[in-house]
Design an enzyme around this catalytic site. Structure first.
Site, PDB file in Angstrom:
ATOM      1  CB  CYS A 175      -0.834   0.032   1.263  1.00 36.56           C
ATOM      2  SG  CYS A 175      -0.941  -1.540   2.066  1.00 36.56           S
ATOM      3  NE  ARG A 231       3.856   4.885  -3.556  1.00 39.76           N
ATOM      4  CZ  ARG A 231       4.940   4.112  -3.556  1.00 39.76           C
ATOM      5  NH1 ARG A 231       4.874   2.891  -3.113  1.00 39.76           N
ATOM      6  NH2 ARG A 231       6.089   4.584  -4.007  1.00 39.76           N
ATOM      7  CG  PHE A 283      -2.181  -2.869  -4.817  1.00 39.82           C
ATOM      8  CD1 PHE A 283      -2.701  -4.140  -5.069  1.00 39.82           C
ATOM      9  CD2 PHE A 283      -1.550  -2.208  -5.863  1.00 39.82           C
ATOM     10  CE1 PHE A 283      -2.581  -4.733  -6.309  1.00 39.82           C
ATOM     11  CE2 PHE A 283      -1.429  -2.797  -7.110  1.00 39.82           C
ATOM     12  CZ  PHE A 283      -1.941  -4.058  -7.332  1.00 39.82           C
ATOM     13  CG  ASN A 291       3.918  -0.207   1.834  1.00 36.19           C
ATOM     14  OD1 ASN A 291       3.651  -1.271   1.290  1.00 36.19           O
ATOM     15  ND2 ASN A 291       4.558   0.769   1.227  1.00 36.19           N
ATOM     16  N   GLY A 292       3.559  -3.455   3.334  1.00 36.29           N
ATOM     17  CA  GLY A 292       4.460  -4.603   3.269  1.00 36.29           C
ATOM     18  C   GLY A 292       3.746  -5.822   3.792  1.00 36.29           C
ATOM     19  CD  GLU A 345      18.916 -13.382 -15.054  1.00 39.91           C
ATOM     20  OE1 GLU A 345      18.959 -14.248 -14.190  1.00 39.91           O
ATOM     21  OE2 GLU A 345      18.917 -12.172 -14.803  1.00 39.91           O
ATOM     22  CD  GLN A 362      15.692 -20.375 -13.246  1.00 44.87           C
ATOM     23  OE1 GLN A 362      16.210 -19.292 -13.081  1.00 44.87           O
ATOM     24  NE2 GLN A 362      16.365 -21.420 -13.658  1.00 44.87           N
ATOM     25  CE  LYS A 364      18.823 -20.194 -10.715  1.00 49.94           C
ATOM     26  NZ  LYS A 364      20.200 -19.848 -10.859  1.00 49.94           N
ATOM     27  CD  GLN A 370      28.407 -15.779  -7.898  1.00 48.62           C
ATOM     28  OE1 GLN A 370      27.877 -16.427  -7.003  1.00 48.62           O
ATOM     29  NE2 GLN A 370      29.486 -15.061  -7.698  1.00 48.62           N
TER      30      GLN A 370
END
Lengths: 1527, 471
Positions: free
Chosen positions: A26, A56, A239, A259-260, A919, A967, A970, A976
């Site tokens: 939010c 938001r 949200f 928020n979170g 990627e 993905q 994983k 890496q």
């Protein structure tokens, strides 16, 4: 409204949907007058903030119904005094009465009942009810959905009792509310869910509801009344991931808005529940019982956090104290933190585990108001203070129009830090002072010193369990060890001190389908963070991670006594035999240990296991009654008569039993077991409540291997042991971090797993609360598995060819686990595509389908059912149409060879299907067709966390832009690419340096929450409005809810990946143990999207080891419209499942960059095309049989799937797929497949106007200069324009400065994102997060308003994560930036005057100059490029820089100095920076204070030797004084 | 595990054969010794595949990558342990197996495959010479008795497995020595018989009873076996040879390969062989281009034939793997055995039409015609030819087990191809009577025989376990 909805808004759990998975994120904010001066203006400003945060929030299927909005203000006494008088009752003085905002049932009878309950509760507390007031509302101003579920809203006025001070009144009101809540909940009322008390306080009142921000003043009419005044105002725009109308989940809650999300909720809930039994407070006395349950069931994570805050605050702690206790900052590894503050945290760590999660929490008790960020600081918070005493804090800058000259300071919330305004003290209290005050409250350091011990403090044991080499084989067999456990897990872990890596995913059956006796561990899958919260990088951001835990009897958290920290501190949860003995023999204070055997008799048959578990629970209770505080659950002593209870079962059974018995916090549980050996095992034991684990057999096995010479000569036993322990520690941190959890303490008992294939009776009793959705095996089967292992253990060696079972999980073995891909299927498929023989493909498909039917995959348990009469094959849509729904998976150029990558692209382009870049970026040469008409361009361009090669040109040359959240192989992890794999070409395409290793961070640093994702989608859509935006998620419990949020964030396509997808390199524990099959994930997503009426807005794609037409048919029927394939096309091109992709040695030239091996690649586009046409043809035949003419007709027709009834497998027969096959009962007008396009709202973008005004430049390259005002609601400015340039001119762009735009004001998020070459944006004012994200050659100049009077370099100018993934261009920022400045920069040049934590993280190229202070962890994971930091305080190297990857050097080279001088000169010129001017004026004196941050790898590649730290120190001596700050 | 880049660094190398001129003068094995360090290098070429196709290409499912890795790491003792876990007699297969594992080797897709067979042989030979292979008698004995009929590779493997599991095992062999095909079918130059003898000694020491010259159904009544044993396992091979029914077949000097080959083996073993069929000084024609034909060829070389011609009715296979048999299938391609190196003429697509005599009842000439491809083998008009033939050896394969005698008396059902029909657990239509090896599956490889013997032993043990508990 859909059937099954309750008044709380959420549908009942059904199918795969469960309300517990709901998330929200939010915009938050507050405004306050520092002196507490009340005014109506403050309220109006609060409302204004709310309106300016609208973007938001989100709305679902009904655009007029928001997810919720609300404000909290002080009680407007004058207003109520006036209004109540009209109603015929008068109010006493302020503070002598409380006001309740009450949501009530609409039914008049029930409403009266509820009112009565509240009044009665008040009277019982000695309070008197003054009267009720109908809150005037206007229901016409809100959405239809909101109106349908709107409660009746009233206010209650309650007068204090005699001799009650205001704090006492607050406590009484708390009791009243809790009591009323409980009574209503226990009642039989139909509408009891509508009853809810947003606030009941003498200080504050909350106005909230299922509203959009602008509706609030229209709905609550009184907010516009000039008499409604307040000195502070807390606001929140929500949200959520769903569209289910819920009034009560709007924020603010009574004390906080958030928020979170709280990741560790399950554990926090359980532990809070356990603590209730010992809660006591003189302030509440006997009444404390009425407060139970402290945590109101059914609330959101934020609501539960508020419940905890409320209790702790009202029981006497100050609000800042409570917030620091619940959401502590990262104190363990912080060298800058004073010792007494650390002691404060250490003391409180003994009391309570952190409520961990990405959180920005704004809080108030009506007197103080503040905000705090969690330890990771993953939510934005910007604030400013004006000269006239106004404080404005919000998720964004620019939410209120404030004259720049009146601003005294601009700041941001930093990780773990607190912003606090005390309206009674009439001042803003700095974070350091708050913390120091807290630290000074009590002698915490002394308390800890006197009461806390570590294992090292305990006396050495007389005797330690020795290794018994004689019986080791028998015991290994009894605990199910395989050859692979030794060879693939233990040996490599102990050799390399890290988890072994594998590739190509998993293709073995789930534990509940396997013929092999499994470990109970294998029935569980790890959950992980995606979208709604970010994963953490436990390596590069180690400073926030912790493996500390505290063992001991938990005391009363409402007390503050030394006894509360009477704990045993463990630094690692995995302990040696030696350490275990210390614990076993402990005799200190309260500590007393006893060992409970976790064996069961084998002669009792399959019933014996359950009996043994129950007996164990009883013995645990008895031990507690006898005063034991440490219970060691031990399976030592396996012999001919006794087999081990699965360690996880023993532990979790006791854990849950004690929770139910409310004695859990009286003891610590320690597991002494031969069973656990890999990271997943330890994670499970800790996640289900173990404090420590002693894996004695794993240790003995290693010792045996060591004795047999399995390790190189230079390995001592000590090294082997330590390496193994280290690998487990690292692995555990990775498991926590993929869920976004930083500390072991908050992971313990958090149960962040999903069970697959355990039946309800096991789950309910022993794994309470763990999702398990397809039923499965019973206790008898678990017993049978244990007995099978035990029987094998007793078998004489000569009777069996094997010492241990072969395993065959990681590599195919005839005598081991079955694999979907085996010699037969791989060769059949290759023969089919190479010879273009459909008959051979049919043989292949038949084998695969039969394997699946033989319970290798869940989908094999399903049967297809015709939708109607069969149709002639020729009536079914042609294969050439069907293949357009096919895509290949994301495999980067880098993970696979150029030849393989381009072959896939050519094949897919020829048939109108889509290949995926992966990627790693894409060579621009591929954007144009080849001479023969082939196109080597990948239609899907992936945007992953590292943003390799993500330039504007890359974005515009795509049909789909796929945001890879996770993905399959994983999820929640980064990756890496080692330096040796980065050759010239890969480096060029990824905008990095050849030979320098590349790190992909676990999270996207611009997606920490769902609203961030919405922003990224918006950014990408701006860059390329023609592309579909796709979001790739991985199946897990709750993915459907996440997908709903993603749909609301305006994704066009959602991809659900199965856990079984391939990979180029992943830790093998992640490949096996994270995520779930796509059948579950897809089905859940379809169900939840349909329930939310969001399905019609998105297309669903699925992938994960799809092979045959039948697989595709099942996926379509479960809801997928598009289908991704990776492994099968790779096999078509020659892949033989070597599973060595990570070693660069692929012998068929696919997963390798080795030029010699690449020559061996023989794949042809035709092979791939043949495969896809075979699948389509195979599907057509199935469609004809089922009676479908088009795939569209099939999508979501779950009624055409039934579960097979003929399965007689001992395990598989327990599976119940009815939840997967659930068809949500919604009206027919609700779409079940994609029918409408998302409205991205691009027409409102400022860029539309800009593009119009710059036509001359775009068409003819004629320079254009513009000047425009800008506000925070103008987001992603410059991006659409850049897309237009890239489309026309590629990455060459326009000549420098062709388009120059001067903005004034506060820019919204993503200002200048993907800015193309030829554009210069200048901004006078400030900007929000993500400035210059993906900068692609443009120039950005930002400086504070010329009218500002503060010191520019000390005030925050731009937000977090600026220049993330920038590839080229320049940026000059005349002020401070927030966290993660230039993260993953791979080519941009930037000058800035100060940065927050994690600056230049993962940078691989480019140049950054910081003319001021940096936060902590600068240069973490930085492998390339250079940064220059003006180290004014001289502490940069010591405490601010993460020196793992970089060297720090003085600027000695003339060329460097010249470059620096030139950049600072230009900075001064562009931004008029006083700091820059001062530096230039004092160049000789300042130059020595610059530190050159130079990555090792980069130096190695350049051939430059490393420099010692002394050199820097000596160099600094030469420098002199600092700039005297003016003003 | 192993050497990750070994396959890139090293090339395939196999032991050299002794010079032709030397080896055709004796019956010793044709291969020269190969240094163990070189074997380790060869083992380093193994890629330790995610799907080791060799492992399924191998009928006994040898866990090839594991022992390759152990050899590379110089852990030979562990290697023989792993090798023995799937294969009782690696020293046999390491010598005489055509190595379908190597045809399936993943490296073989685009490089010469790993020398799996060589490594297998090296492990076994080293283990024998180090004395690591010792008798492994069962620690406890069970009461039940098993008769194994036939001491070829299937019978031996089954007997060893069952014995080690604790059953009392008696092996019946109709010949004078134990070993069946291994003893009398495989020429010494491919496998010297001491290799077999030491294995038999091991089995004797483990407690297996061998009863030679015991022809069940002839001099050993079937009923005795039924009475005395709790289970019977038939491993009598597929000894009925395929005949060539053309005019002149009855002439003297025309023999089945299996009449010819055993005699030489007996001779080498020191037996008197009256009227031995000898190729010495003769024009020899071998009909049949398979392994047995090649064994005849090598033996004839050693017996110093005047000329040797080998005919095959199939067309000449391609020099490289035929497209019809892509990897990992057993490749259709021209194979050159050591015997072919030693001389003789090979001819393909030849059909024999008749034999004519020297007038004394001895074969003198062979008449043949060139034929088209299978399955029709259409004779090509005008391509008739004839050549001298004093000795004709028929190596046309076998049509299945000998049905007369034991099988008839036991009354076991046969399958469509005339082999003993069994259920999925190797049991014939007669309860308690099992079959394995060539007798069950028809003519095949030694490695298949071992595989069947092991699997059948497991089935027999399971049967006896349930029988026992039922009692």
């Amino acid at each position: 409204m859909a059937q099954g909805h309750s008044f709380s808004g959420f549908p009942a759990p059904q199918g795969l949907y469960h309300p517990r998975h709901e998330h929200d994120a939010c915009g938050v904010g507050f405004v306050a007058n520092i002196e507490g001066k009340k005014s109506h203006e403050i309220v109006m400003k609060g409302v204004q903030i709310l309106i300016n945060l609208t973007h938001r929030g989100a709305c679902g299927c009904d655009p007029q119904t928001g997810d919720g909005a609300g404000i909290l203000i002080q009680i407007p006494h004058a207003f109520f005094d006036r209004e109540c008088a009209r109603l015929g009752f008068s109010l006493p003085a302020p503070g002598e009465y409380g006001v309740g905002m009450v949501f009530l049932p609409v039914d008049p009878q029930e409403r009266l009942l509820c009112e009565g309950i509240l009044e009665k509760a008040a009277k019982e507390q000695g309070l008197s009810v003054l009267g009720w007031r109908d809150t005037p509302i206007n229901g016409n101003t809100i959405g239809r959905l909101a109106r349908n579920t709107q409660p009746y809203i009233e206010q209650i006025f309650i007068r204090r009792g005699r001799d009650m001070d205001q704090d006492a009144l607050e406590r009484k009101l708390y009791i009243v509310r809790k009591q009323a809540e409980n009574l209503v909940a226990q009642s039989e009322m139909k509408e009891k869910d509508l009853f809810y008390v947003p606030s009941l306080s003498s200080r504050t009142i909350v106005y909230k509801g299922l509203l959009l921000a602008p509706q609030i003043t229209h709905f609550y009419k009184e907010l516009s009344d000039p008499d409604v005044t307040s000195g502070l105002c807390l606001v929140h725009q929500r949200f959520s991931t769903n569209t289910f109308p819920s009034w009560k989940l709007a924020h603010p809650y009574r004390y906080i808005c958030h928020n979170g999300e709280i990741n560790t909720l399950r554990g926090n809930m359980n532990w809070m529940h356990a603590r209730q039994s010992v809660l006591a407070s003189p302030l509440f006395g006997e009444d404390i019982k009425k407060l139970l349950p402290i945590i109101q069931p059914g609330g959101s994570d934020s609501a539960m956090l508020d419940n905890a805050v409320e209790l702790l605050t009202l029981a006497g702690r100050s609000l800042p104290h409570v917030m620091s206790m619940l959401i502590p900052e990262a104190w363990d590894h912080d060298p800058t933190m004073p010792e007494d503050v650390k002691a404060f945290y250490e003391y409180h760590a003994s009391l309570m585990e952190p409520w961990d999660g990405p959180a920005a929490v704004a809080f108030t008790d009506g007197r103080v108001i503040g905000a705090k960020l969690d330890r990771n600081g993953l939510r934005p918070g910007r604030y400013l203070v004006t000269n006239d005493g106004l404080v404005v804090m919000a998720s964004e800058a620019g939410v209120l129009p404030i004259k720049p000259e009146t601003v005294r300071m601009k700041g941001r919330l930093a990780p773990g830090r607190m912003l606090l305004v005390d309206t009674e003290q009439k001042r803003l209290i700095p974070d350091e002072e708050v913390k120091q005050q807290l630290a000074n409250r009590r002698p915490y350091a002394q308390w800890v010193k006197e009461n806390q011990i570590t294992l090292d403090d305990l006396p050495n044991p007389n005797r330690v369990q020795p290794t018994d080499h004689e019986t080791i084989l028998m015991r290994q067999r009894a605990f199910g060890y395989t050859d692979e456990d030794l060879k693939t897990i233990l040996l490599p872990s102990a050799l390399q001190a890290q988890e072994p890596v594998g590739s190509m995913g998993i293709d073995t059956p789930l534990a509940c389908l396997s013929d092999q006796p499994q470990l109970l561990f294998n029935y569980f899958k790890q959950a992980f963070a995606q979208v709604t919260n970010p994963a953490i990088d436990p390596i590069r951001e180690e400073l926030v991670m912790s493996l500390n835990s505290y063992i001991g009897r938990e005391g009363n958290i409402l007390e503050e006594t030394p006894k509360n920290c009477h704990t045993l501190k463990l630094r690692h949860p995995i302990i040696s035999n030696w350490r275990l003995e210390k614990i076993r023999r402990v005799s200190w204070g309260d500590f007393l240990a006893t060992t409970l055997s976790t064996l069961f008799r084998v002669d009792g048959g399959e019933q014996e296991l359950e009996k043994a578990v129950e007996a164990l629970c009883r013995r645990a209770s008895l031990a507690i009654r006898n005063g034991y505080t440490l219970l060691i659950l031990s399976d030592r002593g396996v012999d001919a008569e006794y087999a081990p209870i699965p360690s996880l079962l023993a532990l979790s059974a006791v854990h849950n039993h004690l929770i139910r018995e409310k004695t859990r916090n009286q003891v610590a549980l320690i597991v002494e077991s031969g069973e656990p050996r890999e990271v997943m095992h330890f994670a499970l034991l800790l996640g289900y409540g173990a404090s420590a684990v002693n894996p004695y057999l794993a240790i003995e096995t290693l010792e045996n291997l060591y004795r047999d010479g399995a390790f190189p000569a230079d390995y001592t036993w000590d090294k082997v042991f330590k390496n193994y322990m280290k690998s487990v520690d690292k692995g555990l941190l990775k498991v926590f971090s993929k869920m976004g959890i930083s500390t072991l303490q908050s992971y313990q008992g958090a149960q962040i797993f999903e069970a697959i294939g355990l039946n309800r009776s096991i789950i309910d009793r022993y794994f309470t609360g763990t999702p398990s959705r397809i039923e499965g095996v019973s206790m008898e089967v678990l017993a049978r598995e244990a007995l099978m292992k035990h029987a094998f253990a007793l078998q004489h060696a000569s009777e069996s060819a094997w010492e241990l079972r072969v395993g065959g999980e990681y590599q195919y073995r005839v005598f081991g686990e079955r694999h979907l891909l085996n010699p037969m299927t791989v060769s059949k498929l290759q023969h089919a595509v190479r010879q273009n023989k459909f008959e051979t493909f049919e043989e292949f498909a038949k084998i695969v389908n039969q394997q699946n039917r033989d319970h290798l995959m869940l989908r094999g348990l399903l049967e297809l059912r015709a939708a109607g009469p069969a149709v002639p094959l020729e009536d079914v849509e042609p294969a050439s149409e069907i293949v357009k729904r096919f895509a290949t998976g994301a495999m980067s150029f880098g993970s696979i060879s150029k030849e393989a990558h381009e072959t896939l692209a050519i094949a897919m382009n020829r048939i109108g299907a889509k290949s995926n870049t992966g990627e790693g970026g894409e060579d621009e040469a591929r954007f144009l067709p080849d001479a023969n008409g082939d196109l080597r361009r990948s239609a899907i361009k992936q945007v992953a966390s590292a943003r390799f090669g993500v330039t504007t040109t890359y974005l515009v040359n795509s049909d789909d832009l796929q945001i890879k959240i996770a993905q399959g192989a994983k999820p929640g992890e980064g990756g890496q690419l080692p330096g040796h794999k980065v050759d010239e070409v890969i480096a060029r395409i990824r905008h990095s340096i050849p030979g320098v290793g590349l790190i992909s961070p676990p999270p996207h640093h611009d997606i920490y929450s769902i609203e961030d994702l919405a922003q990224l989608i918006h950014d990408l859509k701006n860059a390329n409005p023609r592309a579909r935006i796709s979001v790739k998620l991985v199946a897990e419990a709750g993915v459907g809810t996440v997908a709903a949020g993603v749909a609301k964030a305006h994704a066009d396509v959602i991809l659900i990946s199965g856990y079984d997808g391939g990979t180029g390199a992943s830790p093998i524990s992640s490949i096996r143990h994270a995520g779930i099959p796509w059948e579950l994930g897809l089905s859940e997503t379809q169900q939840v999207l349909v329930l939310n009426d969001l399905r019609s807005r998105v297309r669903l794609q699925v992938d994960g080891k799809l092979q045959t037409g039948r697989d595709v048919a099942i996926a379509a029927l479960l809801g997928a419209e598009e289908f991704g394939f990776s492994t099968a096309p790779l096999i078509s091109m020659g892949c033989i499942m070597m599973r060595k992709c990570h070693l660069n040695t692929c012998p068929v030239g696919i997963a390798t960059q080795d030029p010699d091996l690449r020559k061996k690649f023989t794949g042809q586009p035709e092979h791939v095309i043949n495969y896809f046409f075979f699948v389509a043809e195979d599907l057509r035949r199935i469609m004809a049989e089922l009676g479908f003419r088009t795939v569209n007709e099939m999508v979501g027709r779950v009624d055409c799937l039934i579960q097979r009834q003929d399965v007689d497998h001992w395990k598989a027969k327990g599976i119940d797929l009815s939840a997967v096959l659930h068809d949500p009962p919604v009206p027919s007008h609700i779409g079940r497949r994609n029918l409408i396009e998302q409205d991205h709202g691009l027409q409102d973008a400022l860029d539309c106007k800009i593009i119009e005004m710059t036509q001359e430049a775009l068409e003819n390259r004629t320079p254009v200069t513009l000047s425009l005002p800008i506000r925070n609601i103008h987001r992603t400015v410059g991006t659409m324009l850049s897309g237009e340039i890239a489309r026309r001119y590629g990455s060459a762009g326009l000549p420098d400065d062709t388009i120059r735009i001067h903005f004034t004001g506060c820019a919204g998020q993503s200002f200048g994102a993907f800015l193309a070459k030829g554009v210069t944006l200048t901004l006078e004012g400030d900007a929000n997060d993500y400035v210059g994200k993906g900068l692609s050659g443009g120039r950005l100049i930002i400086y504070h308003s010329r009218r500002s009077e503060f010191v520019p370099e000390e005030n925050i100018l731009i937000g977090n994560v600026c220049l993330y993934g920038a590839t080229s261009g320049e940026a000059f920022f005349g002020g401070m930036a927030g966290e993660r400045f230039a993260v993953r920069n791979s080519g941009a040049t930037a000058v800035v005057e100060g940065v927050g934590d994690h600056g230049c993280e993962y940078m691989t190229n480019g140049l950054v100059v910081v003319l001021g202070d940096t936060g902590r962890n600068f240069a973490a994971g930085m492998t390339g490029g250079v940064a220059y930091v003006l180290d004014r305080k001289g502490d940069f190297g010591a405490v601010r820089c993460n020196r793992t990857e970089v060297d720090l050097e003085p600027v000695t080279e003339q060329a460097d100095a010249d470059k620096l001088f030139e950049l600072i000169s230009r900075h001064a010129e562009y931004t008029n920076s006083p700091q820059a001017k001062w530096i230039l004026d004092n160049w000789e004196a300042t130059l020595p204070k610059f530190v050159k941050v130079f990555p090792h790898e980069y130096k190695r590649v350049l051939g430059i030797p490393r420099v010692s730290a002394e050199l820097i120190a000596s160099h600094r001596q030469k420098s002199s004084g600092d700039r005297v700050i003016h003003g | 595990m192993g050497k990750i880049t070994g396959f890139k660094e090293y090339t395939r190398e196999t032991p050299a054969r002794r010079p032709v001129e030397e080896r055709v003068n004796d019956y010793f094995e044709v291969y020269l010794p190969f240094d163990n360090d070189k074997v380790r290098t060869q083992a380093a070429r193994c890629m330790d595949c995610g799907i080791p196709f060799c492992h399924t290409g191998c009928p006994v499912n040898n866990i090839i990558p594991d022992w390759n890795d152990l050899v590379y790491r110089d852990q030979w003792k562990d290697a023989i342990r792993v090798l023995h876990s799937t294969n009782n007699f690696p020293e046999f297969t390491g010598r005489i197996c055509p190595a379908p594992c190597e045809a399936a080797c993943v490296l073989g897709i685009n490089e010469p495959p790993v020398t799996i067979k060589l490594i297998e042989k090296s492990i076994a030979d080293r283990a024998w010479s180090e004395g690591w292979i010792r008798p492994e008698p069962p620690e406890t004995r069970l009461s039940q008795r098993v008769a194994v009929v036939g001491s070829g590779p299937a019978g031996l493997a089954a007997a060893q497995q069952l014995n080690r599991a604790g059953y009392w095992v008696t092996v019946f062999e109709k010949a004078d020595r134990v070993g069946g095909l291994l003893r009398y079918g495989i020429p010494d130059f491919k496998m010297e018989k001491t290799i077999l003898d030491r294995r038999i000694e091991q089995m004797l020491a483990e407690g297996v009873v061998f009863q030679t010259k015991s022809y069940v159904g002839q001099n050993v009544p079937v009923e005795d076996l039924r009475k005395e044993f709790d289970a019977i396992l038939l491993t009598g091979g597929a000894e009925a040879p395929r005949d060539l029914k053309v005019p002149g077949r009855d002439l003297k000097g025309i023999h089945f390969a299996m009449e010819f080959l055993p005699q030489q083996n007996k001779k080498i073993a020191g037996d008197e062989v009256p009227n031995q069929i000898l190729a010495t000084g003769k024009h020899v024609v071998i009909i049949g281009g398979g392994d047995t034909g090649a064994d005849c060829l090598g033996t004839c070389h050693r017996q110093k034939a005047k000329s040797i011609t080998q005919f095959e009715i199939m067309p000449m296979p391609p020099l490289e793997r035929a497209p019809s048999t892509p990897w990992p299938l057993w490749p259709l391609q021209l194979r050159t055995e050591s015997s072919h190196e030693e001389g003789g003429l090979r001819d393909w697509a030849v059909g024999t039409t008749s034999f004519t005599s020297d007038g004394k009842g001895n074969v003198k000439k062979l008449h043949a015609i060139r034929v088209g491809p299978p399955p029709a083998f259409e004779p090509i008009p005008g391509s008739e030819f004839a050549l001298d033939a004093d000795l004709v050896l028929l190596a046309l394969g076998f049509t299945g087990p000998v049905r007369k005698g034991m099988l008839e008396q036991l009354g076991v059902h046969l399958d469509a191809r005339g082999n003993v029909a069994t259920n999925g657990r190797y049991m014939s239509s007669v309860p308690g009577v099992f079959a394995a090896g060539d007798m069950r599956r028809g003519q095949s490889l030694v490695v298949w025989a071992i595989s069947e013997g092991r699997a059948a032993a497991q089935a027999v043990a399971e049967y006896l376990r349930t029988e026992n508990s039922a009692k």
